[in-house]
Design a protein around this motif. Sequence first.
Motif, PDB file in Angstrom:
ATOM      1  N   LEU A 420       3.861  10.972  14.170  1.00 56.89           N
ATOM      2  CA  LEU A 420       4.557  11.216  12.897  1.00 56.89           C
ATOM      3  C   LEU A 420       6.039  11.491  13.170  1.00 56.89           C
ATOM      4  O   LEU A 420       6.913  10.959  12.476  1.00 56.89           O
ATOM      5  CB  LEU A 420       3.891  12.391  12.154  1.00 56.89           C
ATOM      6  CG  LEU A 420       4.506  12.751  10.811  1.00 56.89           C
ATOM      7  CD1 LEU A 420       4.529  11.555   9.857  1.00 56.89           C
ATOM      8  CD2 LEU A 420       3.745  13.920  10.156  1.00 56.89           C
ATOM      9  N   ALA A 421       6.308  12.291  14.202  1.00 59.00           N
ATOM     10  CA  ALA A 421       7.712  12.611  14.511  1.00 59.00           C
ATOM     11  C   ALA A 421       8.480  11.344  14.904  1.00 59.00           C
ATOM     12  O   ALA A 421       9.609  11.117  14.448  1.00 59.00           O
ATOM     13  CB  ALA A 421       7.783  13.652  15.619  1.00 59.00           C
ATOM     14  N   VAL A 422       7.864  10.492  15.738  1.00 56.53           N
ATOM     15  CA  VAL A 422       8.551   9.260  16.178  1.00 56.53           C
ATOM     16  C   VAL A 422       8.872   8.391  14.962  1.00 56.53           C
ATOM     17  O   VAL A 422       9.990   7.874  14.806  1.00 56.53           O
ATOM     18  CB  VAL A 422       7.666   8.458  17.174  1.00 56.53           C
ATOM     19  CG1 VAL A 422       8.260   7.078  17.436  1.00 56.53           C
ATOM     20  CG2 VAL A 422       7.486   9.228  18.469  1.00 56.53           C
ATOM     21  N   ILE A 423       7.896   8.235  14.075  1.00 55.84           N
ATOM     22  CA  ILE A 423       8.062   7.286  12.965  1.00 55.84           C
ATOM     23  C   ILE A 423       9.021   7.838  11.916  1.00 55.84           C
ATOM     24  O   ILE A 423       9.973   7.157  11.503  1.00 55.84           O
ATOM     25  CB  ILE A 423       6.683   6.954  12.349  1.00 55.84           C
ATOM     26  CG1 ILE A 423       5.826   6.210  13.386  1.00 55.84           C
ATOM     27  CG2 ILE A 423       6.830   6.117  11.072  1.00 55.84           C
ATOM     28  CD1 ILE A 423       4.365   6.042  13.016  1.00 55.84           C
ATOM     29  N   ILE A 424       8.807   9.067  11.505  1.00 52.71           N
ATOM     30  CA  ILE A 424       9.561   9.605  10.371  1.00 52.71           C
ATOM     31  C   ILE A 424      11.019   9.878  10.754  1.00 52.71           C
ATOM     32  O   ILE A 424      11.900   9.916   9.907  1.00 52.71           O
ATOM     33  CB  ILE A 424       8.846  10.866   9.806  1.00 52.71           C
ATOM     34  CG1 ILE A 424       9.075  11.005   8.324  1.00 52.71           C
ATOM     35  CG2 ILE A 424       9.230  12.123  10.519  1.00 52.71           C
ATOM     36  CD1 ILE A 424       8.324  10.037   7.484  1.00 52.71           C
ATOM     37  N   GLY A 450      -6.525  -1.523   3.046  1.00 50.71           N
ATOM     38  CA  GLY A 450      -5.299  -1.222   3.804  1.00 50.71           C
ATOM     39  C   GLY A 450      -4.270  -0.459   2.993  1.00 50.71           C
ATOM     40  O   GLY A 450      -4.540  -0.047   1.856  1.00 50.71           O
ATOM     41  N   LEU A 451      -3.098  -0.272   3.569  1.00 56.49           N
ATOM     42  CA  LEU A 451      -2.035   0.485   2.880  1.00 56.49           C
ATOM     43  C   LEU A 451      -0.705  -0.243   3.064  1.00 56.49           C
ATOM     44  O   LEU A 451       0.048   0.044   4.008  1.00 56.49           O
ATOM     45  CB  LEU A 451      -1.952   1.915   3.448  1.00 56.49           C
ATOM     46  CG  LEU A 451      -1.048   2.867   2.667  1.00 56.49           C
ATOM     47  CD1 LEU A 451      -1.673   3.228   1.319  1.00 56.49           C
ATOM     48  CD2 LEU A 451      -0.777   4.147   3.452  1.00 56.49           C
ATOM     49  N   PRO A 452      -0.413  -1.217   2.162  1.00 52.95           N
ATOM     50  CA  PRO A 452       0.851  -1.943   2.314  1.00 52.95           C
ATOM     51  C   PRO A 452       2.039  -1.037   1.978  1.00 52.95           C
ATOM     52  O   PRO A 452       2.078  -0.437   0.908  1.00 52.95           O
ATOM     53  CB  PRO A 452       0.749  -3.078   1.279  1.00 52.95           C
ATOM     54  CG  PRO A 452      -0.616  -2.975   0.668  1.00 52.95           C
ATOM     55  CD  PRO A 452      -1.194  -1.648   1.015  1.00 52.95           C
ATOM     56  N   MET A 453       2.974  -0.947   2.921  1.00 51.02           N
ATOM     57  CA  MET A 453       4.158  -0.116   2.688  1.00 51.02           C
ATOM     58  C   MET A 453       5.405  -0.868   3.141  1.00 51.02           C
ATOM     59  O   MET A 453       5.340  -1.698   4.056  1.00 51.02           O
ATOM     60  CB  MET A 453       4.065   1.214   3.461  1.00 51.02           C
ATOM     61  CG  MET A 453       2.955   2.123   2.984  1.00 51.02           C
ATOM     62  SD  MET A 453       3.062   3.814   3.661  1.00 51.02           S
ATOM     63  CE  MET A 453       3.978   4.677   2.389  1.00 51.02           C
ATOM     64  N   ARG A 454       6.512  -0.561   2.458  1.00 53.60           N
ATOM     65  CA  ARG A 454       7.793  -1.113   2.919  1.00 53.60           C
ATOM     66  C   ARG A 454       8.416  -0.092   3.848  1.00 53.60           C
ATOM     67  O   ARG A 454       8.558   1.084   3.504  1.00 53.60           O
ATOM     68  CB  ARG A 454       8.723  -1.396   1.727  1.00 53.60           C
ATOM     69  CG  ARG A 454      10.117  -1.796   2.141  1.00 53.60           C
ATOM     70  CD  ARG A 454      10.733  -2.883   1.292  1.00 53.60           C
ATOM     71  NE  ARG A 454      10.023  -4.159   1.311  1.00 53.60           N
ATOM     72  CZ  ARG A 454      10.207  -5.119   2.223  1.00 53.60           C
ATOM     73  NH1 ARG A 454      11.054  -4.955   3.228  1.00 53.60           N
ATOM     74  NH2 ARG A 454       9.530  -6.243   2.147  1.00 53.60           N
ATOM     75  N   VAL A 455       8.721  -0.545   5.066  1.00 50.98           N
ATOM     76  CA  VAL A 455       9.336   0.356   6.031  1.00 50.98           C
ATOM     77  C   VAL A 455      10.809  -0.047   6.173  1.00 50.98           C
ATOM     78  O   VAL A 455      11.125  -1.233   6.294  1.00 50.98           O
ATOM     79  CB  VAL A 455       8.613   0.296   7.398  1.00 50.98           C
ATOM     80  CG1 VAL A 455       7.166   0.762   7.258  1.00 50.98           C
ATOM     81  CG2 VAL A 455       8.638  -1.087   8.014  1.00 50.98           C
ATOM     82  N   THR A 456      11.678   0.930   6.120  1.00 52.18           N
ATOM     83  CA  THR A 456      13.113   0.630   6.206  1.00 52.18           C
ATOM     84  C   THR A 456      13.739   1.567   7.225  1.00 52.18           C
ATOM     85  O   THR A 456      13.520   2.793   7.151  1.00 52.18           O
ATOM     86  CB  THR A 456      13.809   0.877   4.842  1.00 52.18           C
ATOM     87  OG1 THR A 456      13.007   0.254   3.831  1.00 52.18           O
ATOM     88  CG2 THR A 456      15.217   0.325   4.807  1.00 52.18           C
ATOM     89  N   HIS A 457      14.479   0.984   8.177  1.00 49.35           N
ATOM     90  CA  HIS A 457      15.115   1.836   9.189  1.00 49.35           C
ATOM     91  C   HIS A 457      16.088   2.779   8.505  1.00 49.35           C
ATOM     92  O   HIS A 457      16.792   2.386   7.567  1.00 49.35           O
ATOM     93  CB  HIS A 457      15.836   0.980  10.241  1.00 49.35           C
ATOM     94  CG  HIS A 457      16.079   1.743  11.494  1.00 49.35           C
ATOM     95  ND1 HIS A 457      17.131   2.611  11.655  1.00 49.35           N
ATOM     96  CD2 HIS A 457      15.351   1.818  12.647  1.00 49.35           C
ATOM     97  CE1 HIS A 457      17.067   3.181  12.851  1.00 49.35           C
ATOM     98  NE2 HIS A 457      15.995   2.719  13.473  1.00 49.35           N
ATOM     99  N   ARG A 458      16.096   4.043   8.944  1.00 44.82           N
ATOM    100  CA  ARG A 458      16.928   5.034   8.247  1.00 44.82           C
ATOM    101  C   ARG A 458      18.424   4.732   8.380  1.00 44.82           C
ATOM    102  O   ARG A 458      19.221   5.237   7.584  1.00 44.82           O
ATOM    103  CB  ARG A 458      16.604   6.440   8.757  1.00 44.82           C
ATOM    104  CG  ARG A 458      15.275   6.939   8.198  1.00 44.82           C
ATOM    105  CD  ARG A 458      14.894   8.289   8.751  1.00 44.82           C
ATOM    106  NE  ARG A 458      15.803   9.345   8.343  1.00 44.82           N
ATOM    107  CZ  ARG A 458      15.914  10.515   8.972  1.00 44.82           C
ATOM    108  NH1 ARG A 458      15.193  10.764  10.041  1.00 44.82           N
ATOM    109  NH2 ARG A 458      16.754  11.433   8.536  1.00 44.82           N
ATOM    110  N   SER A 459      18.780   3.902   9.354  1.00 41.89           N
ATOM    111  CA  SER A 459      20.216   3.583   9.479  1.00 41.89           C
ATOM    112  C   SER A 459      20.592   2.411   8.573  1.00 41.89           C
ATOM    113  O   SER A 459      21.759   2.060   8.451  1.00 41.89           O
ATOM    114  CB  SER A 459      20.525   3.232  10.932  1.00 41.89           C
ATOM    115  OG  SER A 459      19.813   2.058  11.269  1.00 41.89           O
TER     116      SER A 459
END
Length: 460
Positions: A420-424, A450-459
């Motif tokens: 969780l720490a690595v991802i968040i 499943g759990l479709p999610m949009r992942v966006t780099h924080r930068s």
Amino acid sequence: MTAEIATVSEPILRQPPVMPGLPLLGSAIPFMTASGLPIDFMNEAAARYGGLVHFKVGKQSFYLVSEPDLAQEILVKRVNDFHKNQVDAAKPKLLGRFLGKGILTADHEEWRPQRKLIQPLMHTKHITGYADTMANFGLKLVDLWGESAERDIHADMMQVTMWIIAETMFGMDVTQTPTLAAAAHDAQTIAVADLKSPLPDFLTHGRDRQAVEINKVLTDLVHHFMEERRTHGNEGRSDLLSLLMETRDEDGNPVSDDYVRNNILTLFFAGHETTANTLTWTFRYLDQNPDVVAKLQHEVDSVLGGRLPTLDDLPNLPYTLMVIKETMRIEPTVAAFPRFIGEDTSVGDYQLEGNSVIFISPYVLHHDPRWWSDPNVFDPEHFSAENEPNIPKYAYLPFGGGPRVCIGNHFSMMEAQILLAVIISRYNLRLASDKPVVPLRLITSSPKGGLPMRVTHRSA
Ligand code: HEM
């Protein structure tokens, strides 16, 4: 002097309340129509009747325990009176179809030596060495995500936890993940069908045939690992696979291939899907709770400053741990687990029929308003330093309890906190669709489809 005769009075037993149902069928409809275990129905029954509820499904009796003291009696004080398998079953059922009499499924005497063998591998001093492996695999996963992508987060969590269990327990790469994941899913579907719709042996041919096919996939995979080890040797390794393959029975003979197979598969199944589902649910709840995400990101940013977490960082990430504990409260990945009753017996002052099944449900215990304020609200503060000590023992049971408590509890808590720490600390995750997320509560609970999610780099 008059002799006093001490009399020990037998407790007066009472019948538990029976959940009303249809004549002859009893609660068959809610049991059969639930796509997995009928947890919502059980939760309602517990709210109505409390303590211990009796369900009839045709002639079969089921009980549900929702009192922490009764759970403790079954799991700790009278552990030998409640069984892991259907007593006197002519052929294996439930997970025993696939895992034989391995550590998770074996009963008392057959279980003890296996626990003794595997426990040291899970000792804190052993697993702390896995922290870096966990962080590195977390990074390997998010490296696949790029700047922004739509991902099935459940599939991703299954993947990363599979890499980790394969490396830490078996010291090897696993390339057959999709086959294994599909086999694990089908195996659970059959095990749950066995549990909630028990059929006489002559009517289970359909399930038996499917189980044979699934077992072939599983056995081939494990034999592939074992062959590889036999060809290349253990090369000084002390992982689970080497330990199991080197185990000798009381006469000094090697244990059977089946023994090795059953325990390897148990650790594969129990050891990755559970943590994967916990993390999947974490991201689903975080999506609904932006304040929690902000607090979590503040914690990981200030402690890690963008680097990977190490073992020493974990005590400094208490909110991250609270978020995981709260996820395991609100959607415990093992929502309910059974014990089997042979002869007529009792628990507390309740009479129990022989040849029946008693469920202990972490889900039900975790939603009881007697122990939890706003039990349906995701609130990591349930586990704050101030609140956690007030949770009654056995009211929070994500890992079960007593001598059969989860052997991987420390491993998985550490893994979940690190991942969780690595991802968040690197990504924002948001649900990619408005479709409701529906839990499928088989042996473990995951979002259906499943759990479709949009992942966006924080930068970005
Ligand atoms: C969030 C993660 C996990 C959850 C929620 C979980 C939950 C549970 C529960 C509820 C039980 C008790 C079942 C019963 O009493 O019938 C159990 C047993 C077990 N778990 Fe876990 N588990 C998790 C992770 C793991 C991991 C990572 C491993 C191994 C690496 C593991 C291996 C086992 C084994 C071998 C048992 C059987 C122990 C015995 O009977 O002696 N689990 N787990």
